[in-house]
Design a protein around this motif. Structure first.
Motif, PDB file in Angstrom:
ATOM      1  N   THR A 110     -43.916 103.814-145.325  1.00  0.00           N
ATOM      2  CA  THR A 110     -43.954 103.904-146.789  1.00  0.00           C
ATOM      3  C   THR A 110     -42.567 103.753-147.393  1.00  0.00           C
ATOM      4  OG1 THR A 110     -45.826 105.439-146.557  1.00  0.00           O
ATOM      5  CG2 THR A 110     -44.755 105.311-148.715  1.00  0.00           C
ATOM      6  N   THR A 111     -41.613 104.518-146.855  1.00  0.00           N
ATOM      7  CA  THR A 111     -40.269 104.498-147.433  1.00  0.00           C
ATOM      8  C   THR A 111     -39.582 103.163-147.188  1.00  0.00           C
ATOM      9  OG1 THR A 111     -39.405 105.611-145.453  1.00  0.00           O
ATOM     10  CG2 THR A 111     -39.969 106.997-147.339  1.00  0.00           C
ATOM     11  N   GLU A 112     -39.824 102.549-146.037  1.00  0.00           N
ATOM     12  CA  GLU A 112     -39.213 101.244-145.771  1.00  0.00           C
ATOM     13  C   GLU A 112     -39.758 100.178-146.704  1.00  0.00           C
ATOM     14  OE1 GLU A 112     -38.735  97.248-144.451  1.00  0.00           O
ATOM     15  OE2 GLU A 112     -40.664  98.297-144.392  1.00  0.00           O
ATOM     16  N   THR A 113     -41.067 100.218-146.969  1.00  0.00           N
ATOM     17  CA  THR A 113     -41.670  99.247-147.882  1.00  0.00           C
ATOM     18  C   THR A 113     -41.039  99.368-149.265  1.00  0.00           C
ATOM     19  OG1 THR A 113     -43.780  99.310-146.690  1.00  0.00           O
ATOM     20  CG2 THR A 113     -43.823  98.461-148.935  1.00  0.00           C
ATOM     21  N   ALA A 114     -40.882 100.596-149.734  1.00  0.00           N
ATOM     22  CA  ALA A 114     -40.282 100.816-151.053  1.00  0.00           C
ATOM     23  C   ALA A 114     -38.844 100.310-151.090  1.00  0.00           C
ATOM     24  CB  ALA A 114     -40.344 102.295-151.415  1.00  0.00           C
ATOM     25  N   MET A 115     -38.071 100.621-150.062  1.00  0.00           N
ATOM     26  CA  MET A 115     -36.672 100.206-150.044  1.00  0.00           C
ATOM     27  C   MET A 115     -36.534  98.696-149.930  1.00  0.00           C
ATOM     28  SD  MET A 115     -33.532 101.785-147.786  1.00  0.00           S
ATOM     29  CE  MET A 115     -33.779 103.425-148.449  1.00  0.00           C
ATOM     30  N   SER A 116     -37.415  98.079-149.147  1.00  0.00           N
ATOM     31  CA  SER A 116     -37.379  96.630-148.983  1.00  0.00           C
ATOM     32  C   SER A 116     -37.744  95.912-150.275  1.00  0.00           C
ATOM     33  CB  SER A 116     -38.340  96.212-147.860  1.00  0.00           C
ATOM     34  OG  SER A 116     -38.376  94.813-147.720  1.00  0.00           O
ATOM     35  N   THR A 318     -31.139 107.484-157.346  1.00  0.00           N
ATOM     36  CA  THR A 318     -31.455 106.186-156.751  1.00  0.00           C
ATOM     37  C   THR A 318     -32.631 106.324-155.788  1.00  0.00           C
ATOM     38  OG1 THR A 318     -29.987 106.455-154.850  1.00  0.00           O
ATOM     39  CG2 THR A 318     -29.040 105.494-156.868  1.00  0.00           C
ATOM     40  N   LEU A 319     -33.279 105.205-155.529  1.00  0.00           N
ATOM     41  CA  LEU A 319     -34.366 105.204-154.555  1.00  0.00           C
ATOM     42  C   LEU A 319     -33.855 105.669-153.195  1.00  0.00           C
ATOM     43  CD1 LEU A 319     -37.296 104.498-153.791  1.00  0.00           C
ATOM     44  CD2 LEU A 319     -36.509 102.179-153.306  1.00  0.00           C
ATOM     45  N   GLY A 320     -32.623 105.283-152.856  1.00  0.00           N
ATOM     46  CA  GLY A 320     -32.042 105.740-151.591  1.00  0.00           C
ATOM     47  C   GLY A 320     -31.962 107.252-151.522  1.00  0.00           C
ATOM     48  N   ASP A 321     -31.569 107.883-152.624  1.00  0.00           N
ATOM     49  CA  ASP A 321     -31.508 109.353-152.666  1.00  0.00           C
ATOM     50  C   ASP A 321     -32.889 109.971-152.538  1.00  0.00           C
ATOM     51  OD1 ASP A 321     -28.747 109.382-152.996  1.00  0.00           O
ATOM     52  OD2 ASP A 321     -28.876 109.324-155.188  1.00  0.00           O
ATOM     53  N   ILE A 322     -33.860 109.370-153.204  1.00  0.00           N
ATOM     54  CA  ILE A 322     -35.224 109.902-153.166  1.00  0.00           C
ATOM     55  C   ILE A 322     -35.832 109.731-151.780  1.00  0.00           C
ATOM     56  CG2 ILE A 322     -37.577 109.461-154.021  1.00  0.00           C
ATOM     57  CD1 ILE A 322     -36.370 109.171-156.799  1.00  0.00           C
ATOM     58  N   ILE A 323     -35.547 108.603-151.133  1.00  0.00           N
ATOM     59  CA  ILE A 323     -36.053 108.397-149.769  1.00  0.00           C
ATOM     60  C   ILE A 323     -35.378 109.365-148.802  1.00  0.00           C
ATOM     61  CG2 ILE A 323     -35.966 106.761-147.843  1.00  0.00           C
ATOM     62  CD1 ILE A 323     -36.781 104.581-149.824  1.00  0.00           C
ATOM     63  N   TYR A 324     -34.106 109.638-149.005  1.00  0.00           N
ATOM     64  CA  TYR A 324     -33.416 110.634-148.175  1.00  0.00           C
ATOM     65  C   TYR A 324     -34.128 111.981-148.286  1.00  0.00           C
ATOM     66  CZ  TYR A 324     -29.783 113.797-146.470  1.00  0.00           C
ATOM     67  OH  TYR A 324     -29.107 114.778-145.774  1.00  0.00           O
ATOM     68  N   TYR A 325     -34.407 112.412-149.508  1.00  0.00           N
ATOM     69  CA  TYR A 325     -35.093 113.679-149.731  1.00  0.00           C
ATOM     70  C   TYR A 325     -36.490 113.645-149.106  1.00  0.00           C
ATOM     71  CZ  TYR A 325     -36.616 117.888-152.245  1.00  0.00           C
ATOM     72  OH  TYR A 325     -37.075 119.147-152.563  1.00  0.00           O
ATOM     73  N   THR A 326     -37.187 112.531-149.289  1.00  0.00           N
ATOM     74  CA  THR A 326     -38.557 112.392-148.778  1.00  0.00           C
ATOM     75  C   THR A 326     -38.601 112.546-147.266  1.00  0.00           C
ATOM     76  OG1 THR A 326     -39.146 110.896-150.587  1.00  0.00           O
ATOM     77  CG2 THR A 326     -40.566 110.866-148.650  1.00  0.00           C
ATOM     78  N   ASN A 327     -37.713 111.864-146.557  1.00  0.00           N
ATOM     79  CA  ASN A 327     -37.746 111.891-145.094  1.00  0.00           C
ATOM     80  C   ASN A 327     -37.150 113.168-144.526  1.00  0.00           C
ATOM     81  OD1 ASN A 327     -39.079 109.469-144.752  1.00  0.00           O
ATOM     82  ND2 ASN A 327     -37.199 108.260-144.712  1.00  0.00           N
ATOM     83  N   GLN A 328     -36.097 113.687-145.153  1.00  0.00           N
ATOM     84  CA  GLN A 328     -35.494 114.927-144.649  1.00  0.00           C
ATOM     85  C   GLN A 328     -36.477 116.089-144.736  1.00  0.00           C
ATOM     86  OE1 GLN A 328     -32.277 115.962-143.462  1.00  0.00           O
ATOM     87  NE2 GLN A 328     -31.915 113.794-143.067  1.00  0.00           N
ATOM     88  N   LYS A 406     -28.455 101.222-142.937  1.00  0.00           N
ATOM     89  CA  LYS A 406     -27.614 102.420-142.913  1.00  0.00           C
ATOM     90  C   LYS A 406     -28.202 103.513-143.793  1.00  0.00           C
ATOM     91  CE  LYS A 406     -22.889 104.074-143.664  1.00  0.00           C
ATOM     92  NZ  LYS A 406     -21.515 103.717-144.094  1.00  0.00           N
ATOM     93  N   THR A 407     -28.642 103.149-145.004  1.00  0.00           N
ATOM     94  CA  THR A 407     -29.246 104.132-145.913  1.00  0.00           C
ATOM     95  C   THR A 407     -30.539 104.685-145.323  1.00  0.00           C
ATOM     96  OG1 THR A 407     -28.288 103.010-147.824  1.00  0.00           O
ATOM     97  CG2 THR A 407     -30.129 104.497-148.250  1.00  0.00           C
ATOM     98  N   TYR A 408     -31.344 103.794-144.740  1.00  0.00           N
ATOM     99  CA  TYR A 408     -32.612 104.201-144.131  1.00  0.00           C
ATOM    100  C   TYR A 408     -32.350 105.133-142.945  1.00  0.00           C
ATOM    101  CZ  TYR A 408     -37.310 103.661-142.137  1.00  0.00           C
ATOM    102  OH  TYR A 408     -38.566 103.892-141.639  1.00  0.00           O
ATOM    103  N   PHE A 409     -31.426 104.743-142.079  1.00  0.00           N
ATOM    104  CA  PHE A 409     -31.080 105.556-140.907  1.00  0.00           C
ATOM    105  C   PHE A 409     -30.588 106.937-141.328  1.00  0.00           C
ATOM    106  CE2 PHE A 409     -27.905 107.111-137.891  1.00  0.00           C
ATOM    107  CZ  PHE A 409     -28.597 107.056-136.688  1.00  0.00           C
ATOM    108  N   PHE A 434     -32.120 111.102-134.154  1.00  0.00           N
ATOM    109  CA  PHE A 434     -32.289 110.815-135.571  1.00  0.00           C
ATOM    110  C   PHE A 434     -33.718 110.320-135.768  1.00  0.00           C
ATOM    111  CE2 PHE A 434     -28.064 110.162-134.054  1.00  0.00           C
ATOM    112  CZ  PHE A 434     -27.218 110.691-135.013  1.00  0.00           C
ATOM    113  N   ALA A 435     -34.586 111.179-136.280  1.00  0.00           N
ATOM    114  CA  ALA A 435     -36.004 110.820-136.226  1.00  0.00           C
ATOM    115  C   ALA A 435     -36.811 111.483-137.328  1.00  0.00           C
ATOM    116  CB  ALA A 435     -36.585 111.215-134.859  1.00  0.00           C
TER     117      ALA A 435
END
Length: 488
Positions: A110-116, A318-328, A406-409, A434-435
């Motif tokens: 989900t998060t990769e699709t959004a970021m892509s 940013t979407l990057g910040d939101i994805i960070y929060y989502t995955n963490q 890098k942002t995704y990782f 990192f998972a």
């Protein structure tokens, strides 16, 4: 599955080495000074001999084979693969082609699709505008407009998002700058993203567990807000009666209701954040002496829009910040909101059903291994989600060449250090795993990247369905399987 025949010749050597090492170590370590003290907590000499005789790959294979008879996993359905992204080859695996319930590792897709699709710097805008004219007394003879764009973090403080109080304060400041002291009109909420956005919950969602109902995102119109109760802190005893948990659009907090007055079908949608913001804004204006003669009203479509001027604009993180929060934090509501956001951006229809179409089409476009894939929701709450371990590692490998890698990782929890992995790999593997984690009742999953002791980056997936025992026990077994891979 590993064949032990090639290890038979090493058994005698291992045994001999163990006896030799044991006698040698005991002789070297013995001292009369320690006769009356607690024995030293030293590693088993056999561990050193085993590592000296067997290669890291052989140790990983043995670890996997040992787990096949472990009481926690022997009757489970599980799969594992550790993969070399440079050679594009499997290092070790078990049931790597078996479709399994991925739980929250679904968020990886989900998060990769959004970021892509949107880019890591994408932001949602929420604007305050006005129509009409402001007279010499500071009276606005026109309407205020709050124009939203479906910001999933609006007012939540998530990922650095502003609270409603902060946004309202900023909007009020904009009003003062414009010299508006009275509003002779309505506060109109305008965002087509919320038009008719009600859909049934994803198929087979795990939302009834321990006699409680959970809605993964948003609200249900059928629960009367008078029945809402804030969730009690962790000391709350499990309830025997059914409770309906969801995010209240009225309080913007996780709440529960003991009574359900609907027609039998619970629906879910994005939290009605613009409505809450607009009502809070109106109340603040009135309290501060800025009269508003009209009411808060939604206006999803406007055939003849008024000419408007912007007073203030709030940008989401940013979407990057939101994805960070989502995955963490494995945030289900943000993941489902991202699914609906990509649906709107691609199809113009912000529903979960459209989101599934968009994600599946995207996965096809990037040559995702579709064998065994069943993508049902954005968060991984549905047990109808299925994916194979090999498809997960190939997907994660392909991302290493993307500009947003890098942002995704960096959004992934780190073993022993952050997010949902903070409690795992506290010893060996600390800072090396990192998972994304996944947890449902009798489902535990882990997929991501591994930094080995030799400096290699490997990709892995480990999914366990229908295990025995506690979640703590299966997490321990997962650590046991992965730790030998640190020496690859």
């Amino acid at each position: 599955m590993v064949n032990f025949r090639k290890y038979i010749s090493g058994v005698t050597v291992l045994a001999a080495g163990f006896l030799f090492a044991q006698s040698t170590v005991s002789t070297v370590l013995y001292s009369q000074n320690y006769d009356n003290k607690t024995s030293l907590n030293l590693p088993s000499p056999a561990a050193y001999v085993e590592k000296a005789i067997l290669s890291p790959k052989e140790l990983v294979d043995i670890s996997v084979n040992t787990m096949m008879t472990d009481p926690v996993l022997k009757n489970a359905t599980w799969g594992f693969v550790v993969y070399d992204p440079k050679t594009k080859k499997i290092i070790s695996s078990y049931n790597e082609n078996t479709p399994l319930v991925p739980a929250s590792t679904t968020k990886l897709l989900t998060t990769e699709t959004a970021m892509s699709m949107l880019g890591e710097n994408y932001r949602w805008m929420t604007q305050l505008e006005y129509s009409g004219e402001i007279d010499e007394n500071g009276t606005l003879n026109g309407n205020l407009y709050i124009v939203g764009s479906g910001d999933p973090s609006l007012g939540t403080n998530k990922a650095g998002a502003w609270s409603y109080k902060d946004i309202v304060s900023d909007f009020a400041g904009g009003m003062a700058r414009e010299g508006i002291k009275k509003v002779n009109g309505d506060i109109i909420i305008q965002t087509a993203l919320f038009k008719g956005n009600a859909s049934v919950l994803p198929e087979n969602v795990v939302w009834l567990e321990n006699n409680n109902y959970y809605l993964p995102v948003g609200t249900t119109r059928e629960i009367n807000p008078a029945n809402e109760k804030l969730i009690v802190k962790k000391s709350m005893n499990p309830a025997a009666d059914k409770r309906f948990f969801y995010v209240s659009p009225y309080a913007n907090k996780m709440v529960y209701a003991e009574k359900y007055e609907g027609n039998g079908t619970l629906t879910t949608k994005l939290p009605d954040a613009p409505a809450f913001l607009a009502n809070s804004f109106r109340a603040t204006l009135v309290k501060s002496g800025v009269a508003v003669t009209g009411k808060v009203t939604p206006k999803m479509t406007d055939a003849s829009p008024e000419v408007r001027k912007m007073i203030s604009a709030y940008k989401s993180p940013t979407l990057g910040d939101i994805i960070y929060y989502t995955n963490q934090r494995s945030d289900n509501s943000l993941a489902e909101a991202l699914l609906k956001t990509v649906a709107f951006q691609k199809i113009g229809d912000q529903t979960s059903e459209s989101g599934r179409i968009v994600v599946n089409d995207h996965l096809k476009d990037i040559a995702f291994d579709l064998e065994g894939l069943n993508y049902m929701d954005g968060s991984g709450l549905s047990r109808s989600n299925h994916v194979t371990p090999i498809s997960q590692v190939k997907f994660l490998t392909s991302l290493m060449d993307e500009k947003f890698y890098k942002t995704y990782f960096n959004s992934l929890p780190i073993g022993g250090q952050s997010g949902t992995l903070k409690g795992m790999f506290i010893g060996e593997g600390n800072g090396q795993v990192f998972a994304k984690t996944g947890t449902l009742n009798k489902v535990k999953t882990l997929a991501g990247y591994l930094k080995t002791n030799s400096g290699r980056t490997l990709v892995f997936s480990l999914m366990v369905n229908n295990y025995a025992g506690s979640v703590g026990q299966v997490k321990s077994k997962m650590e046991t399987i992965l730790k030998p891979a640190l020496d690859l």
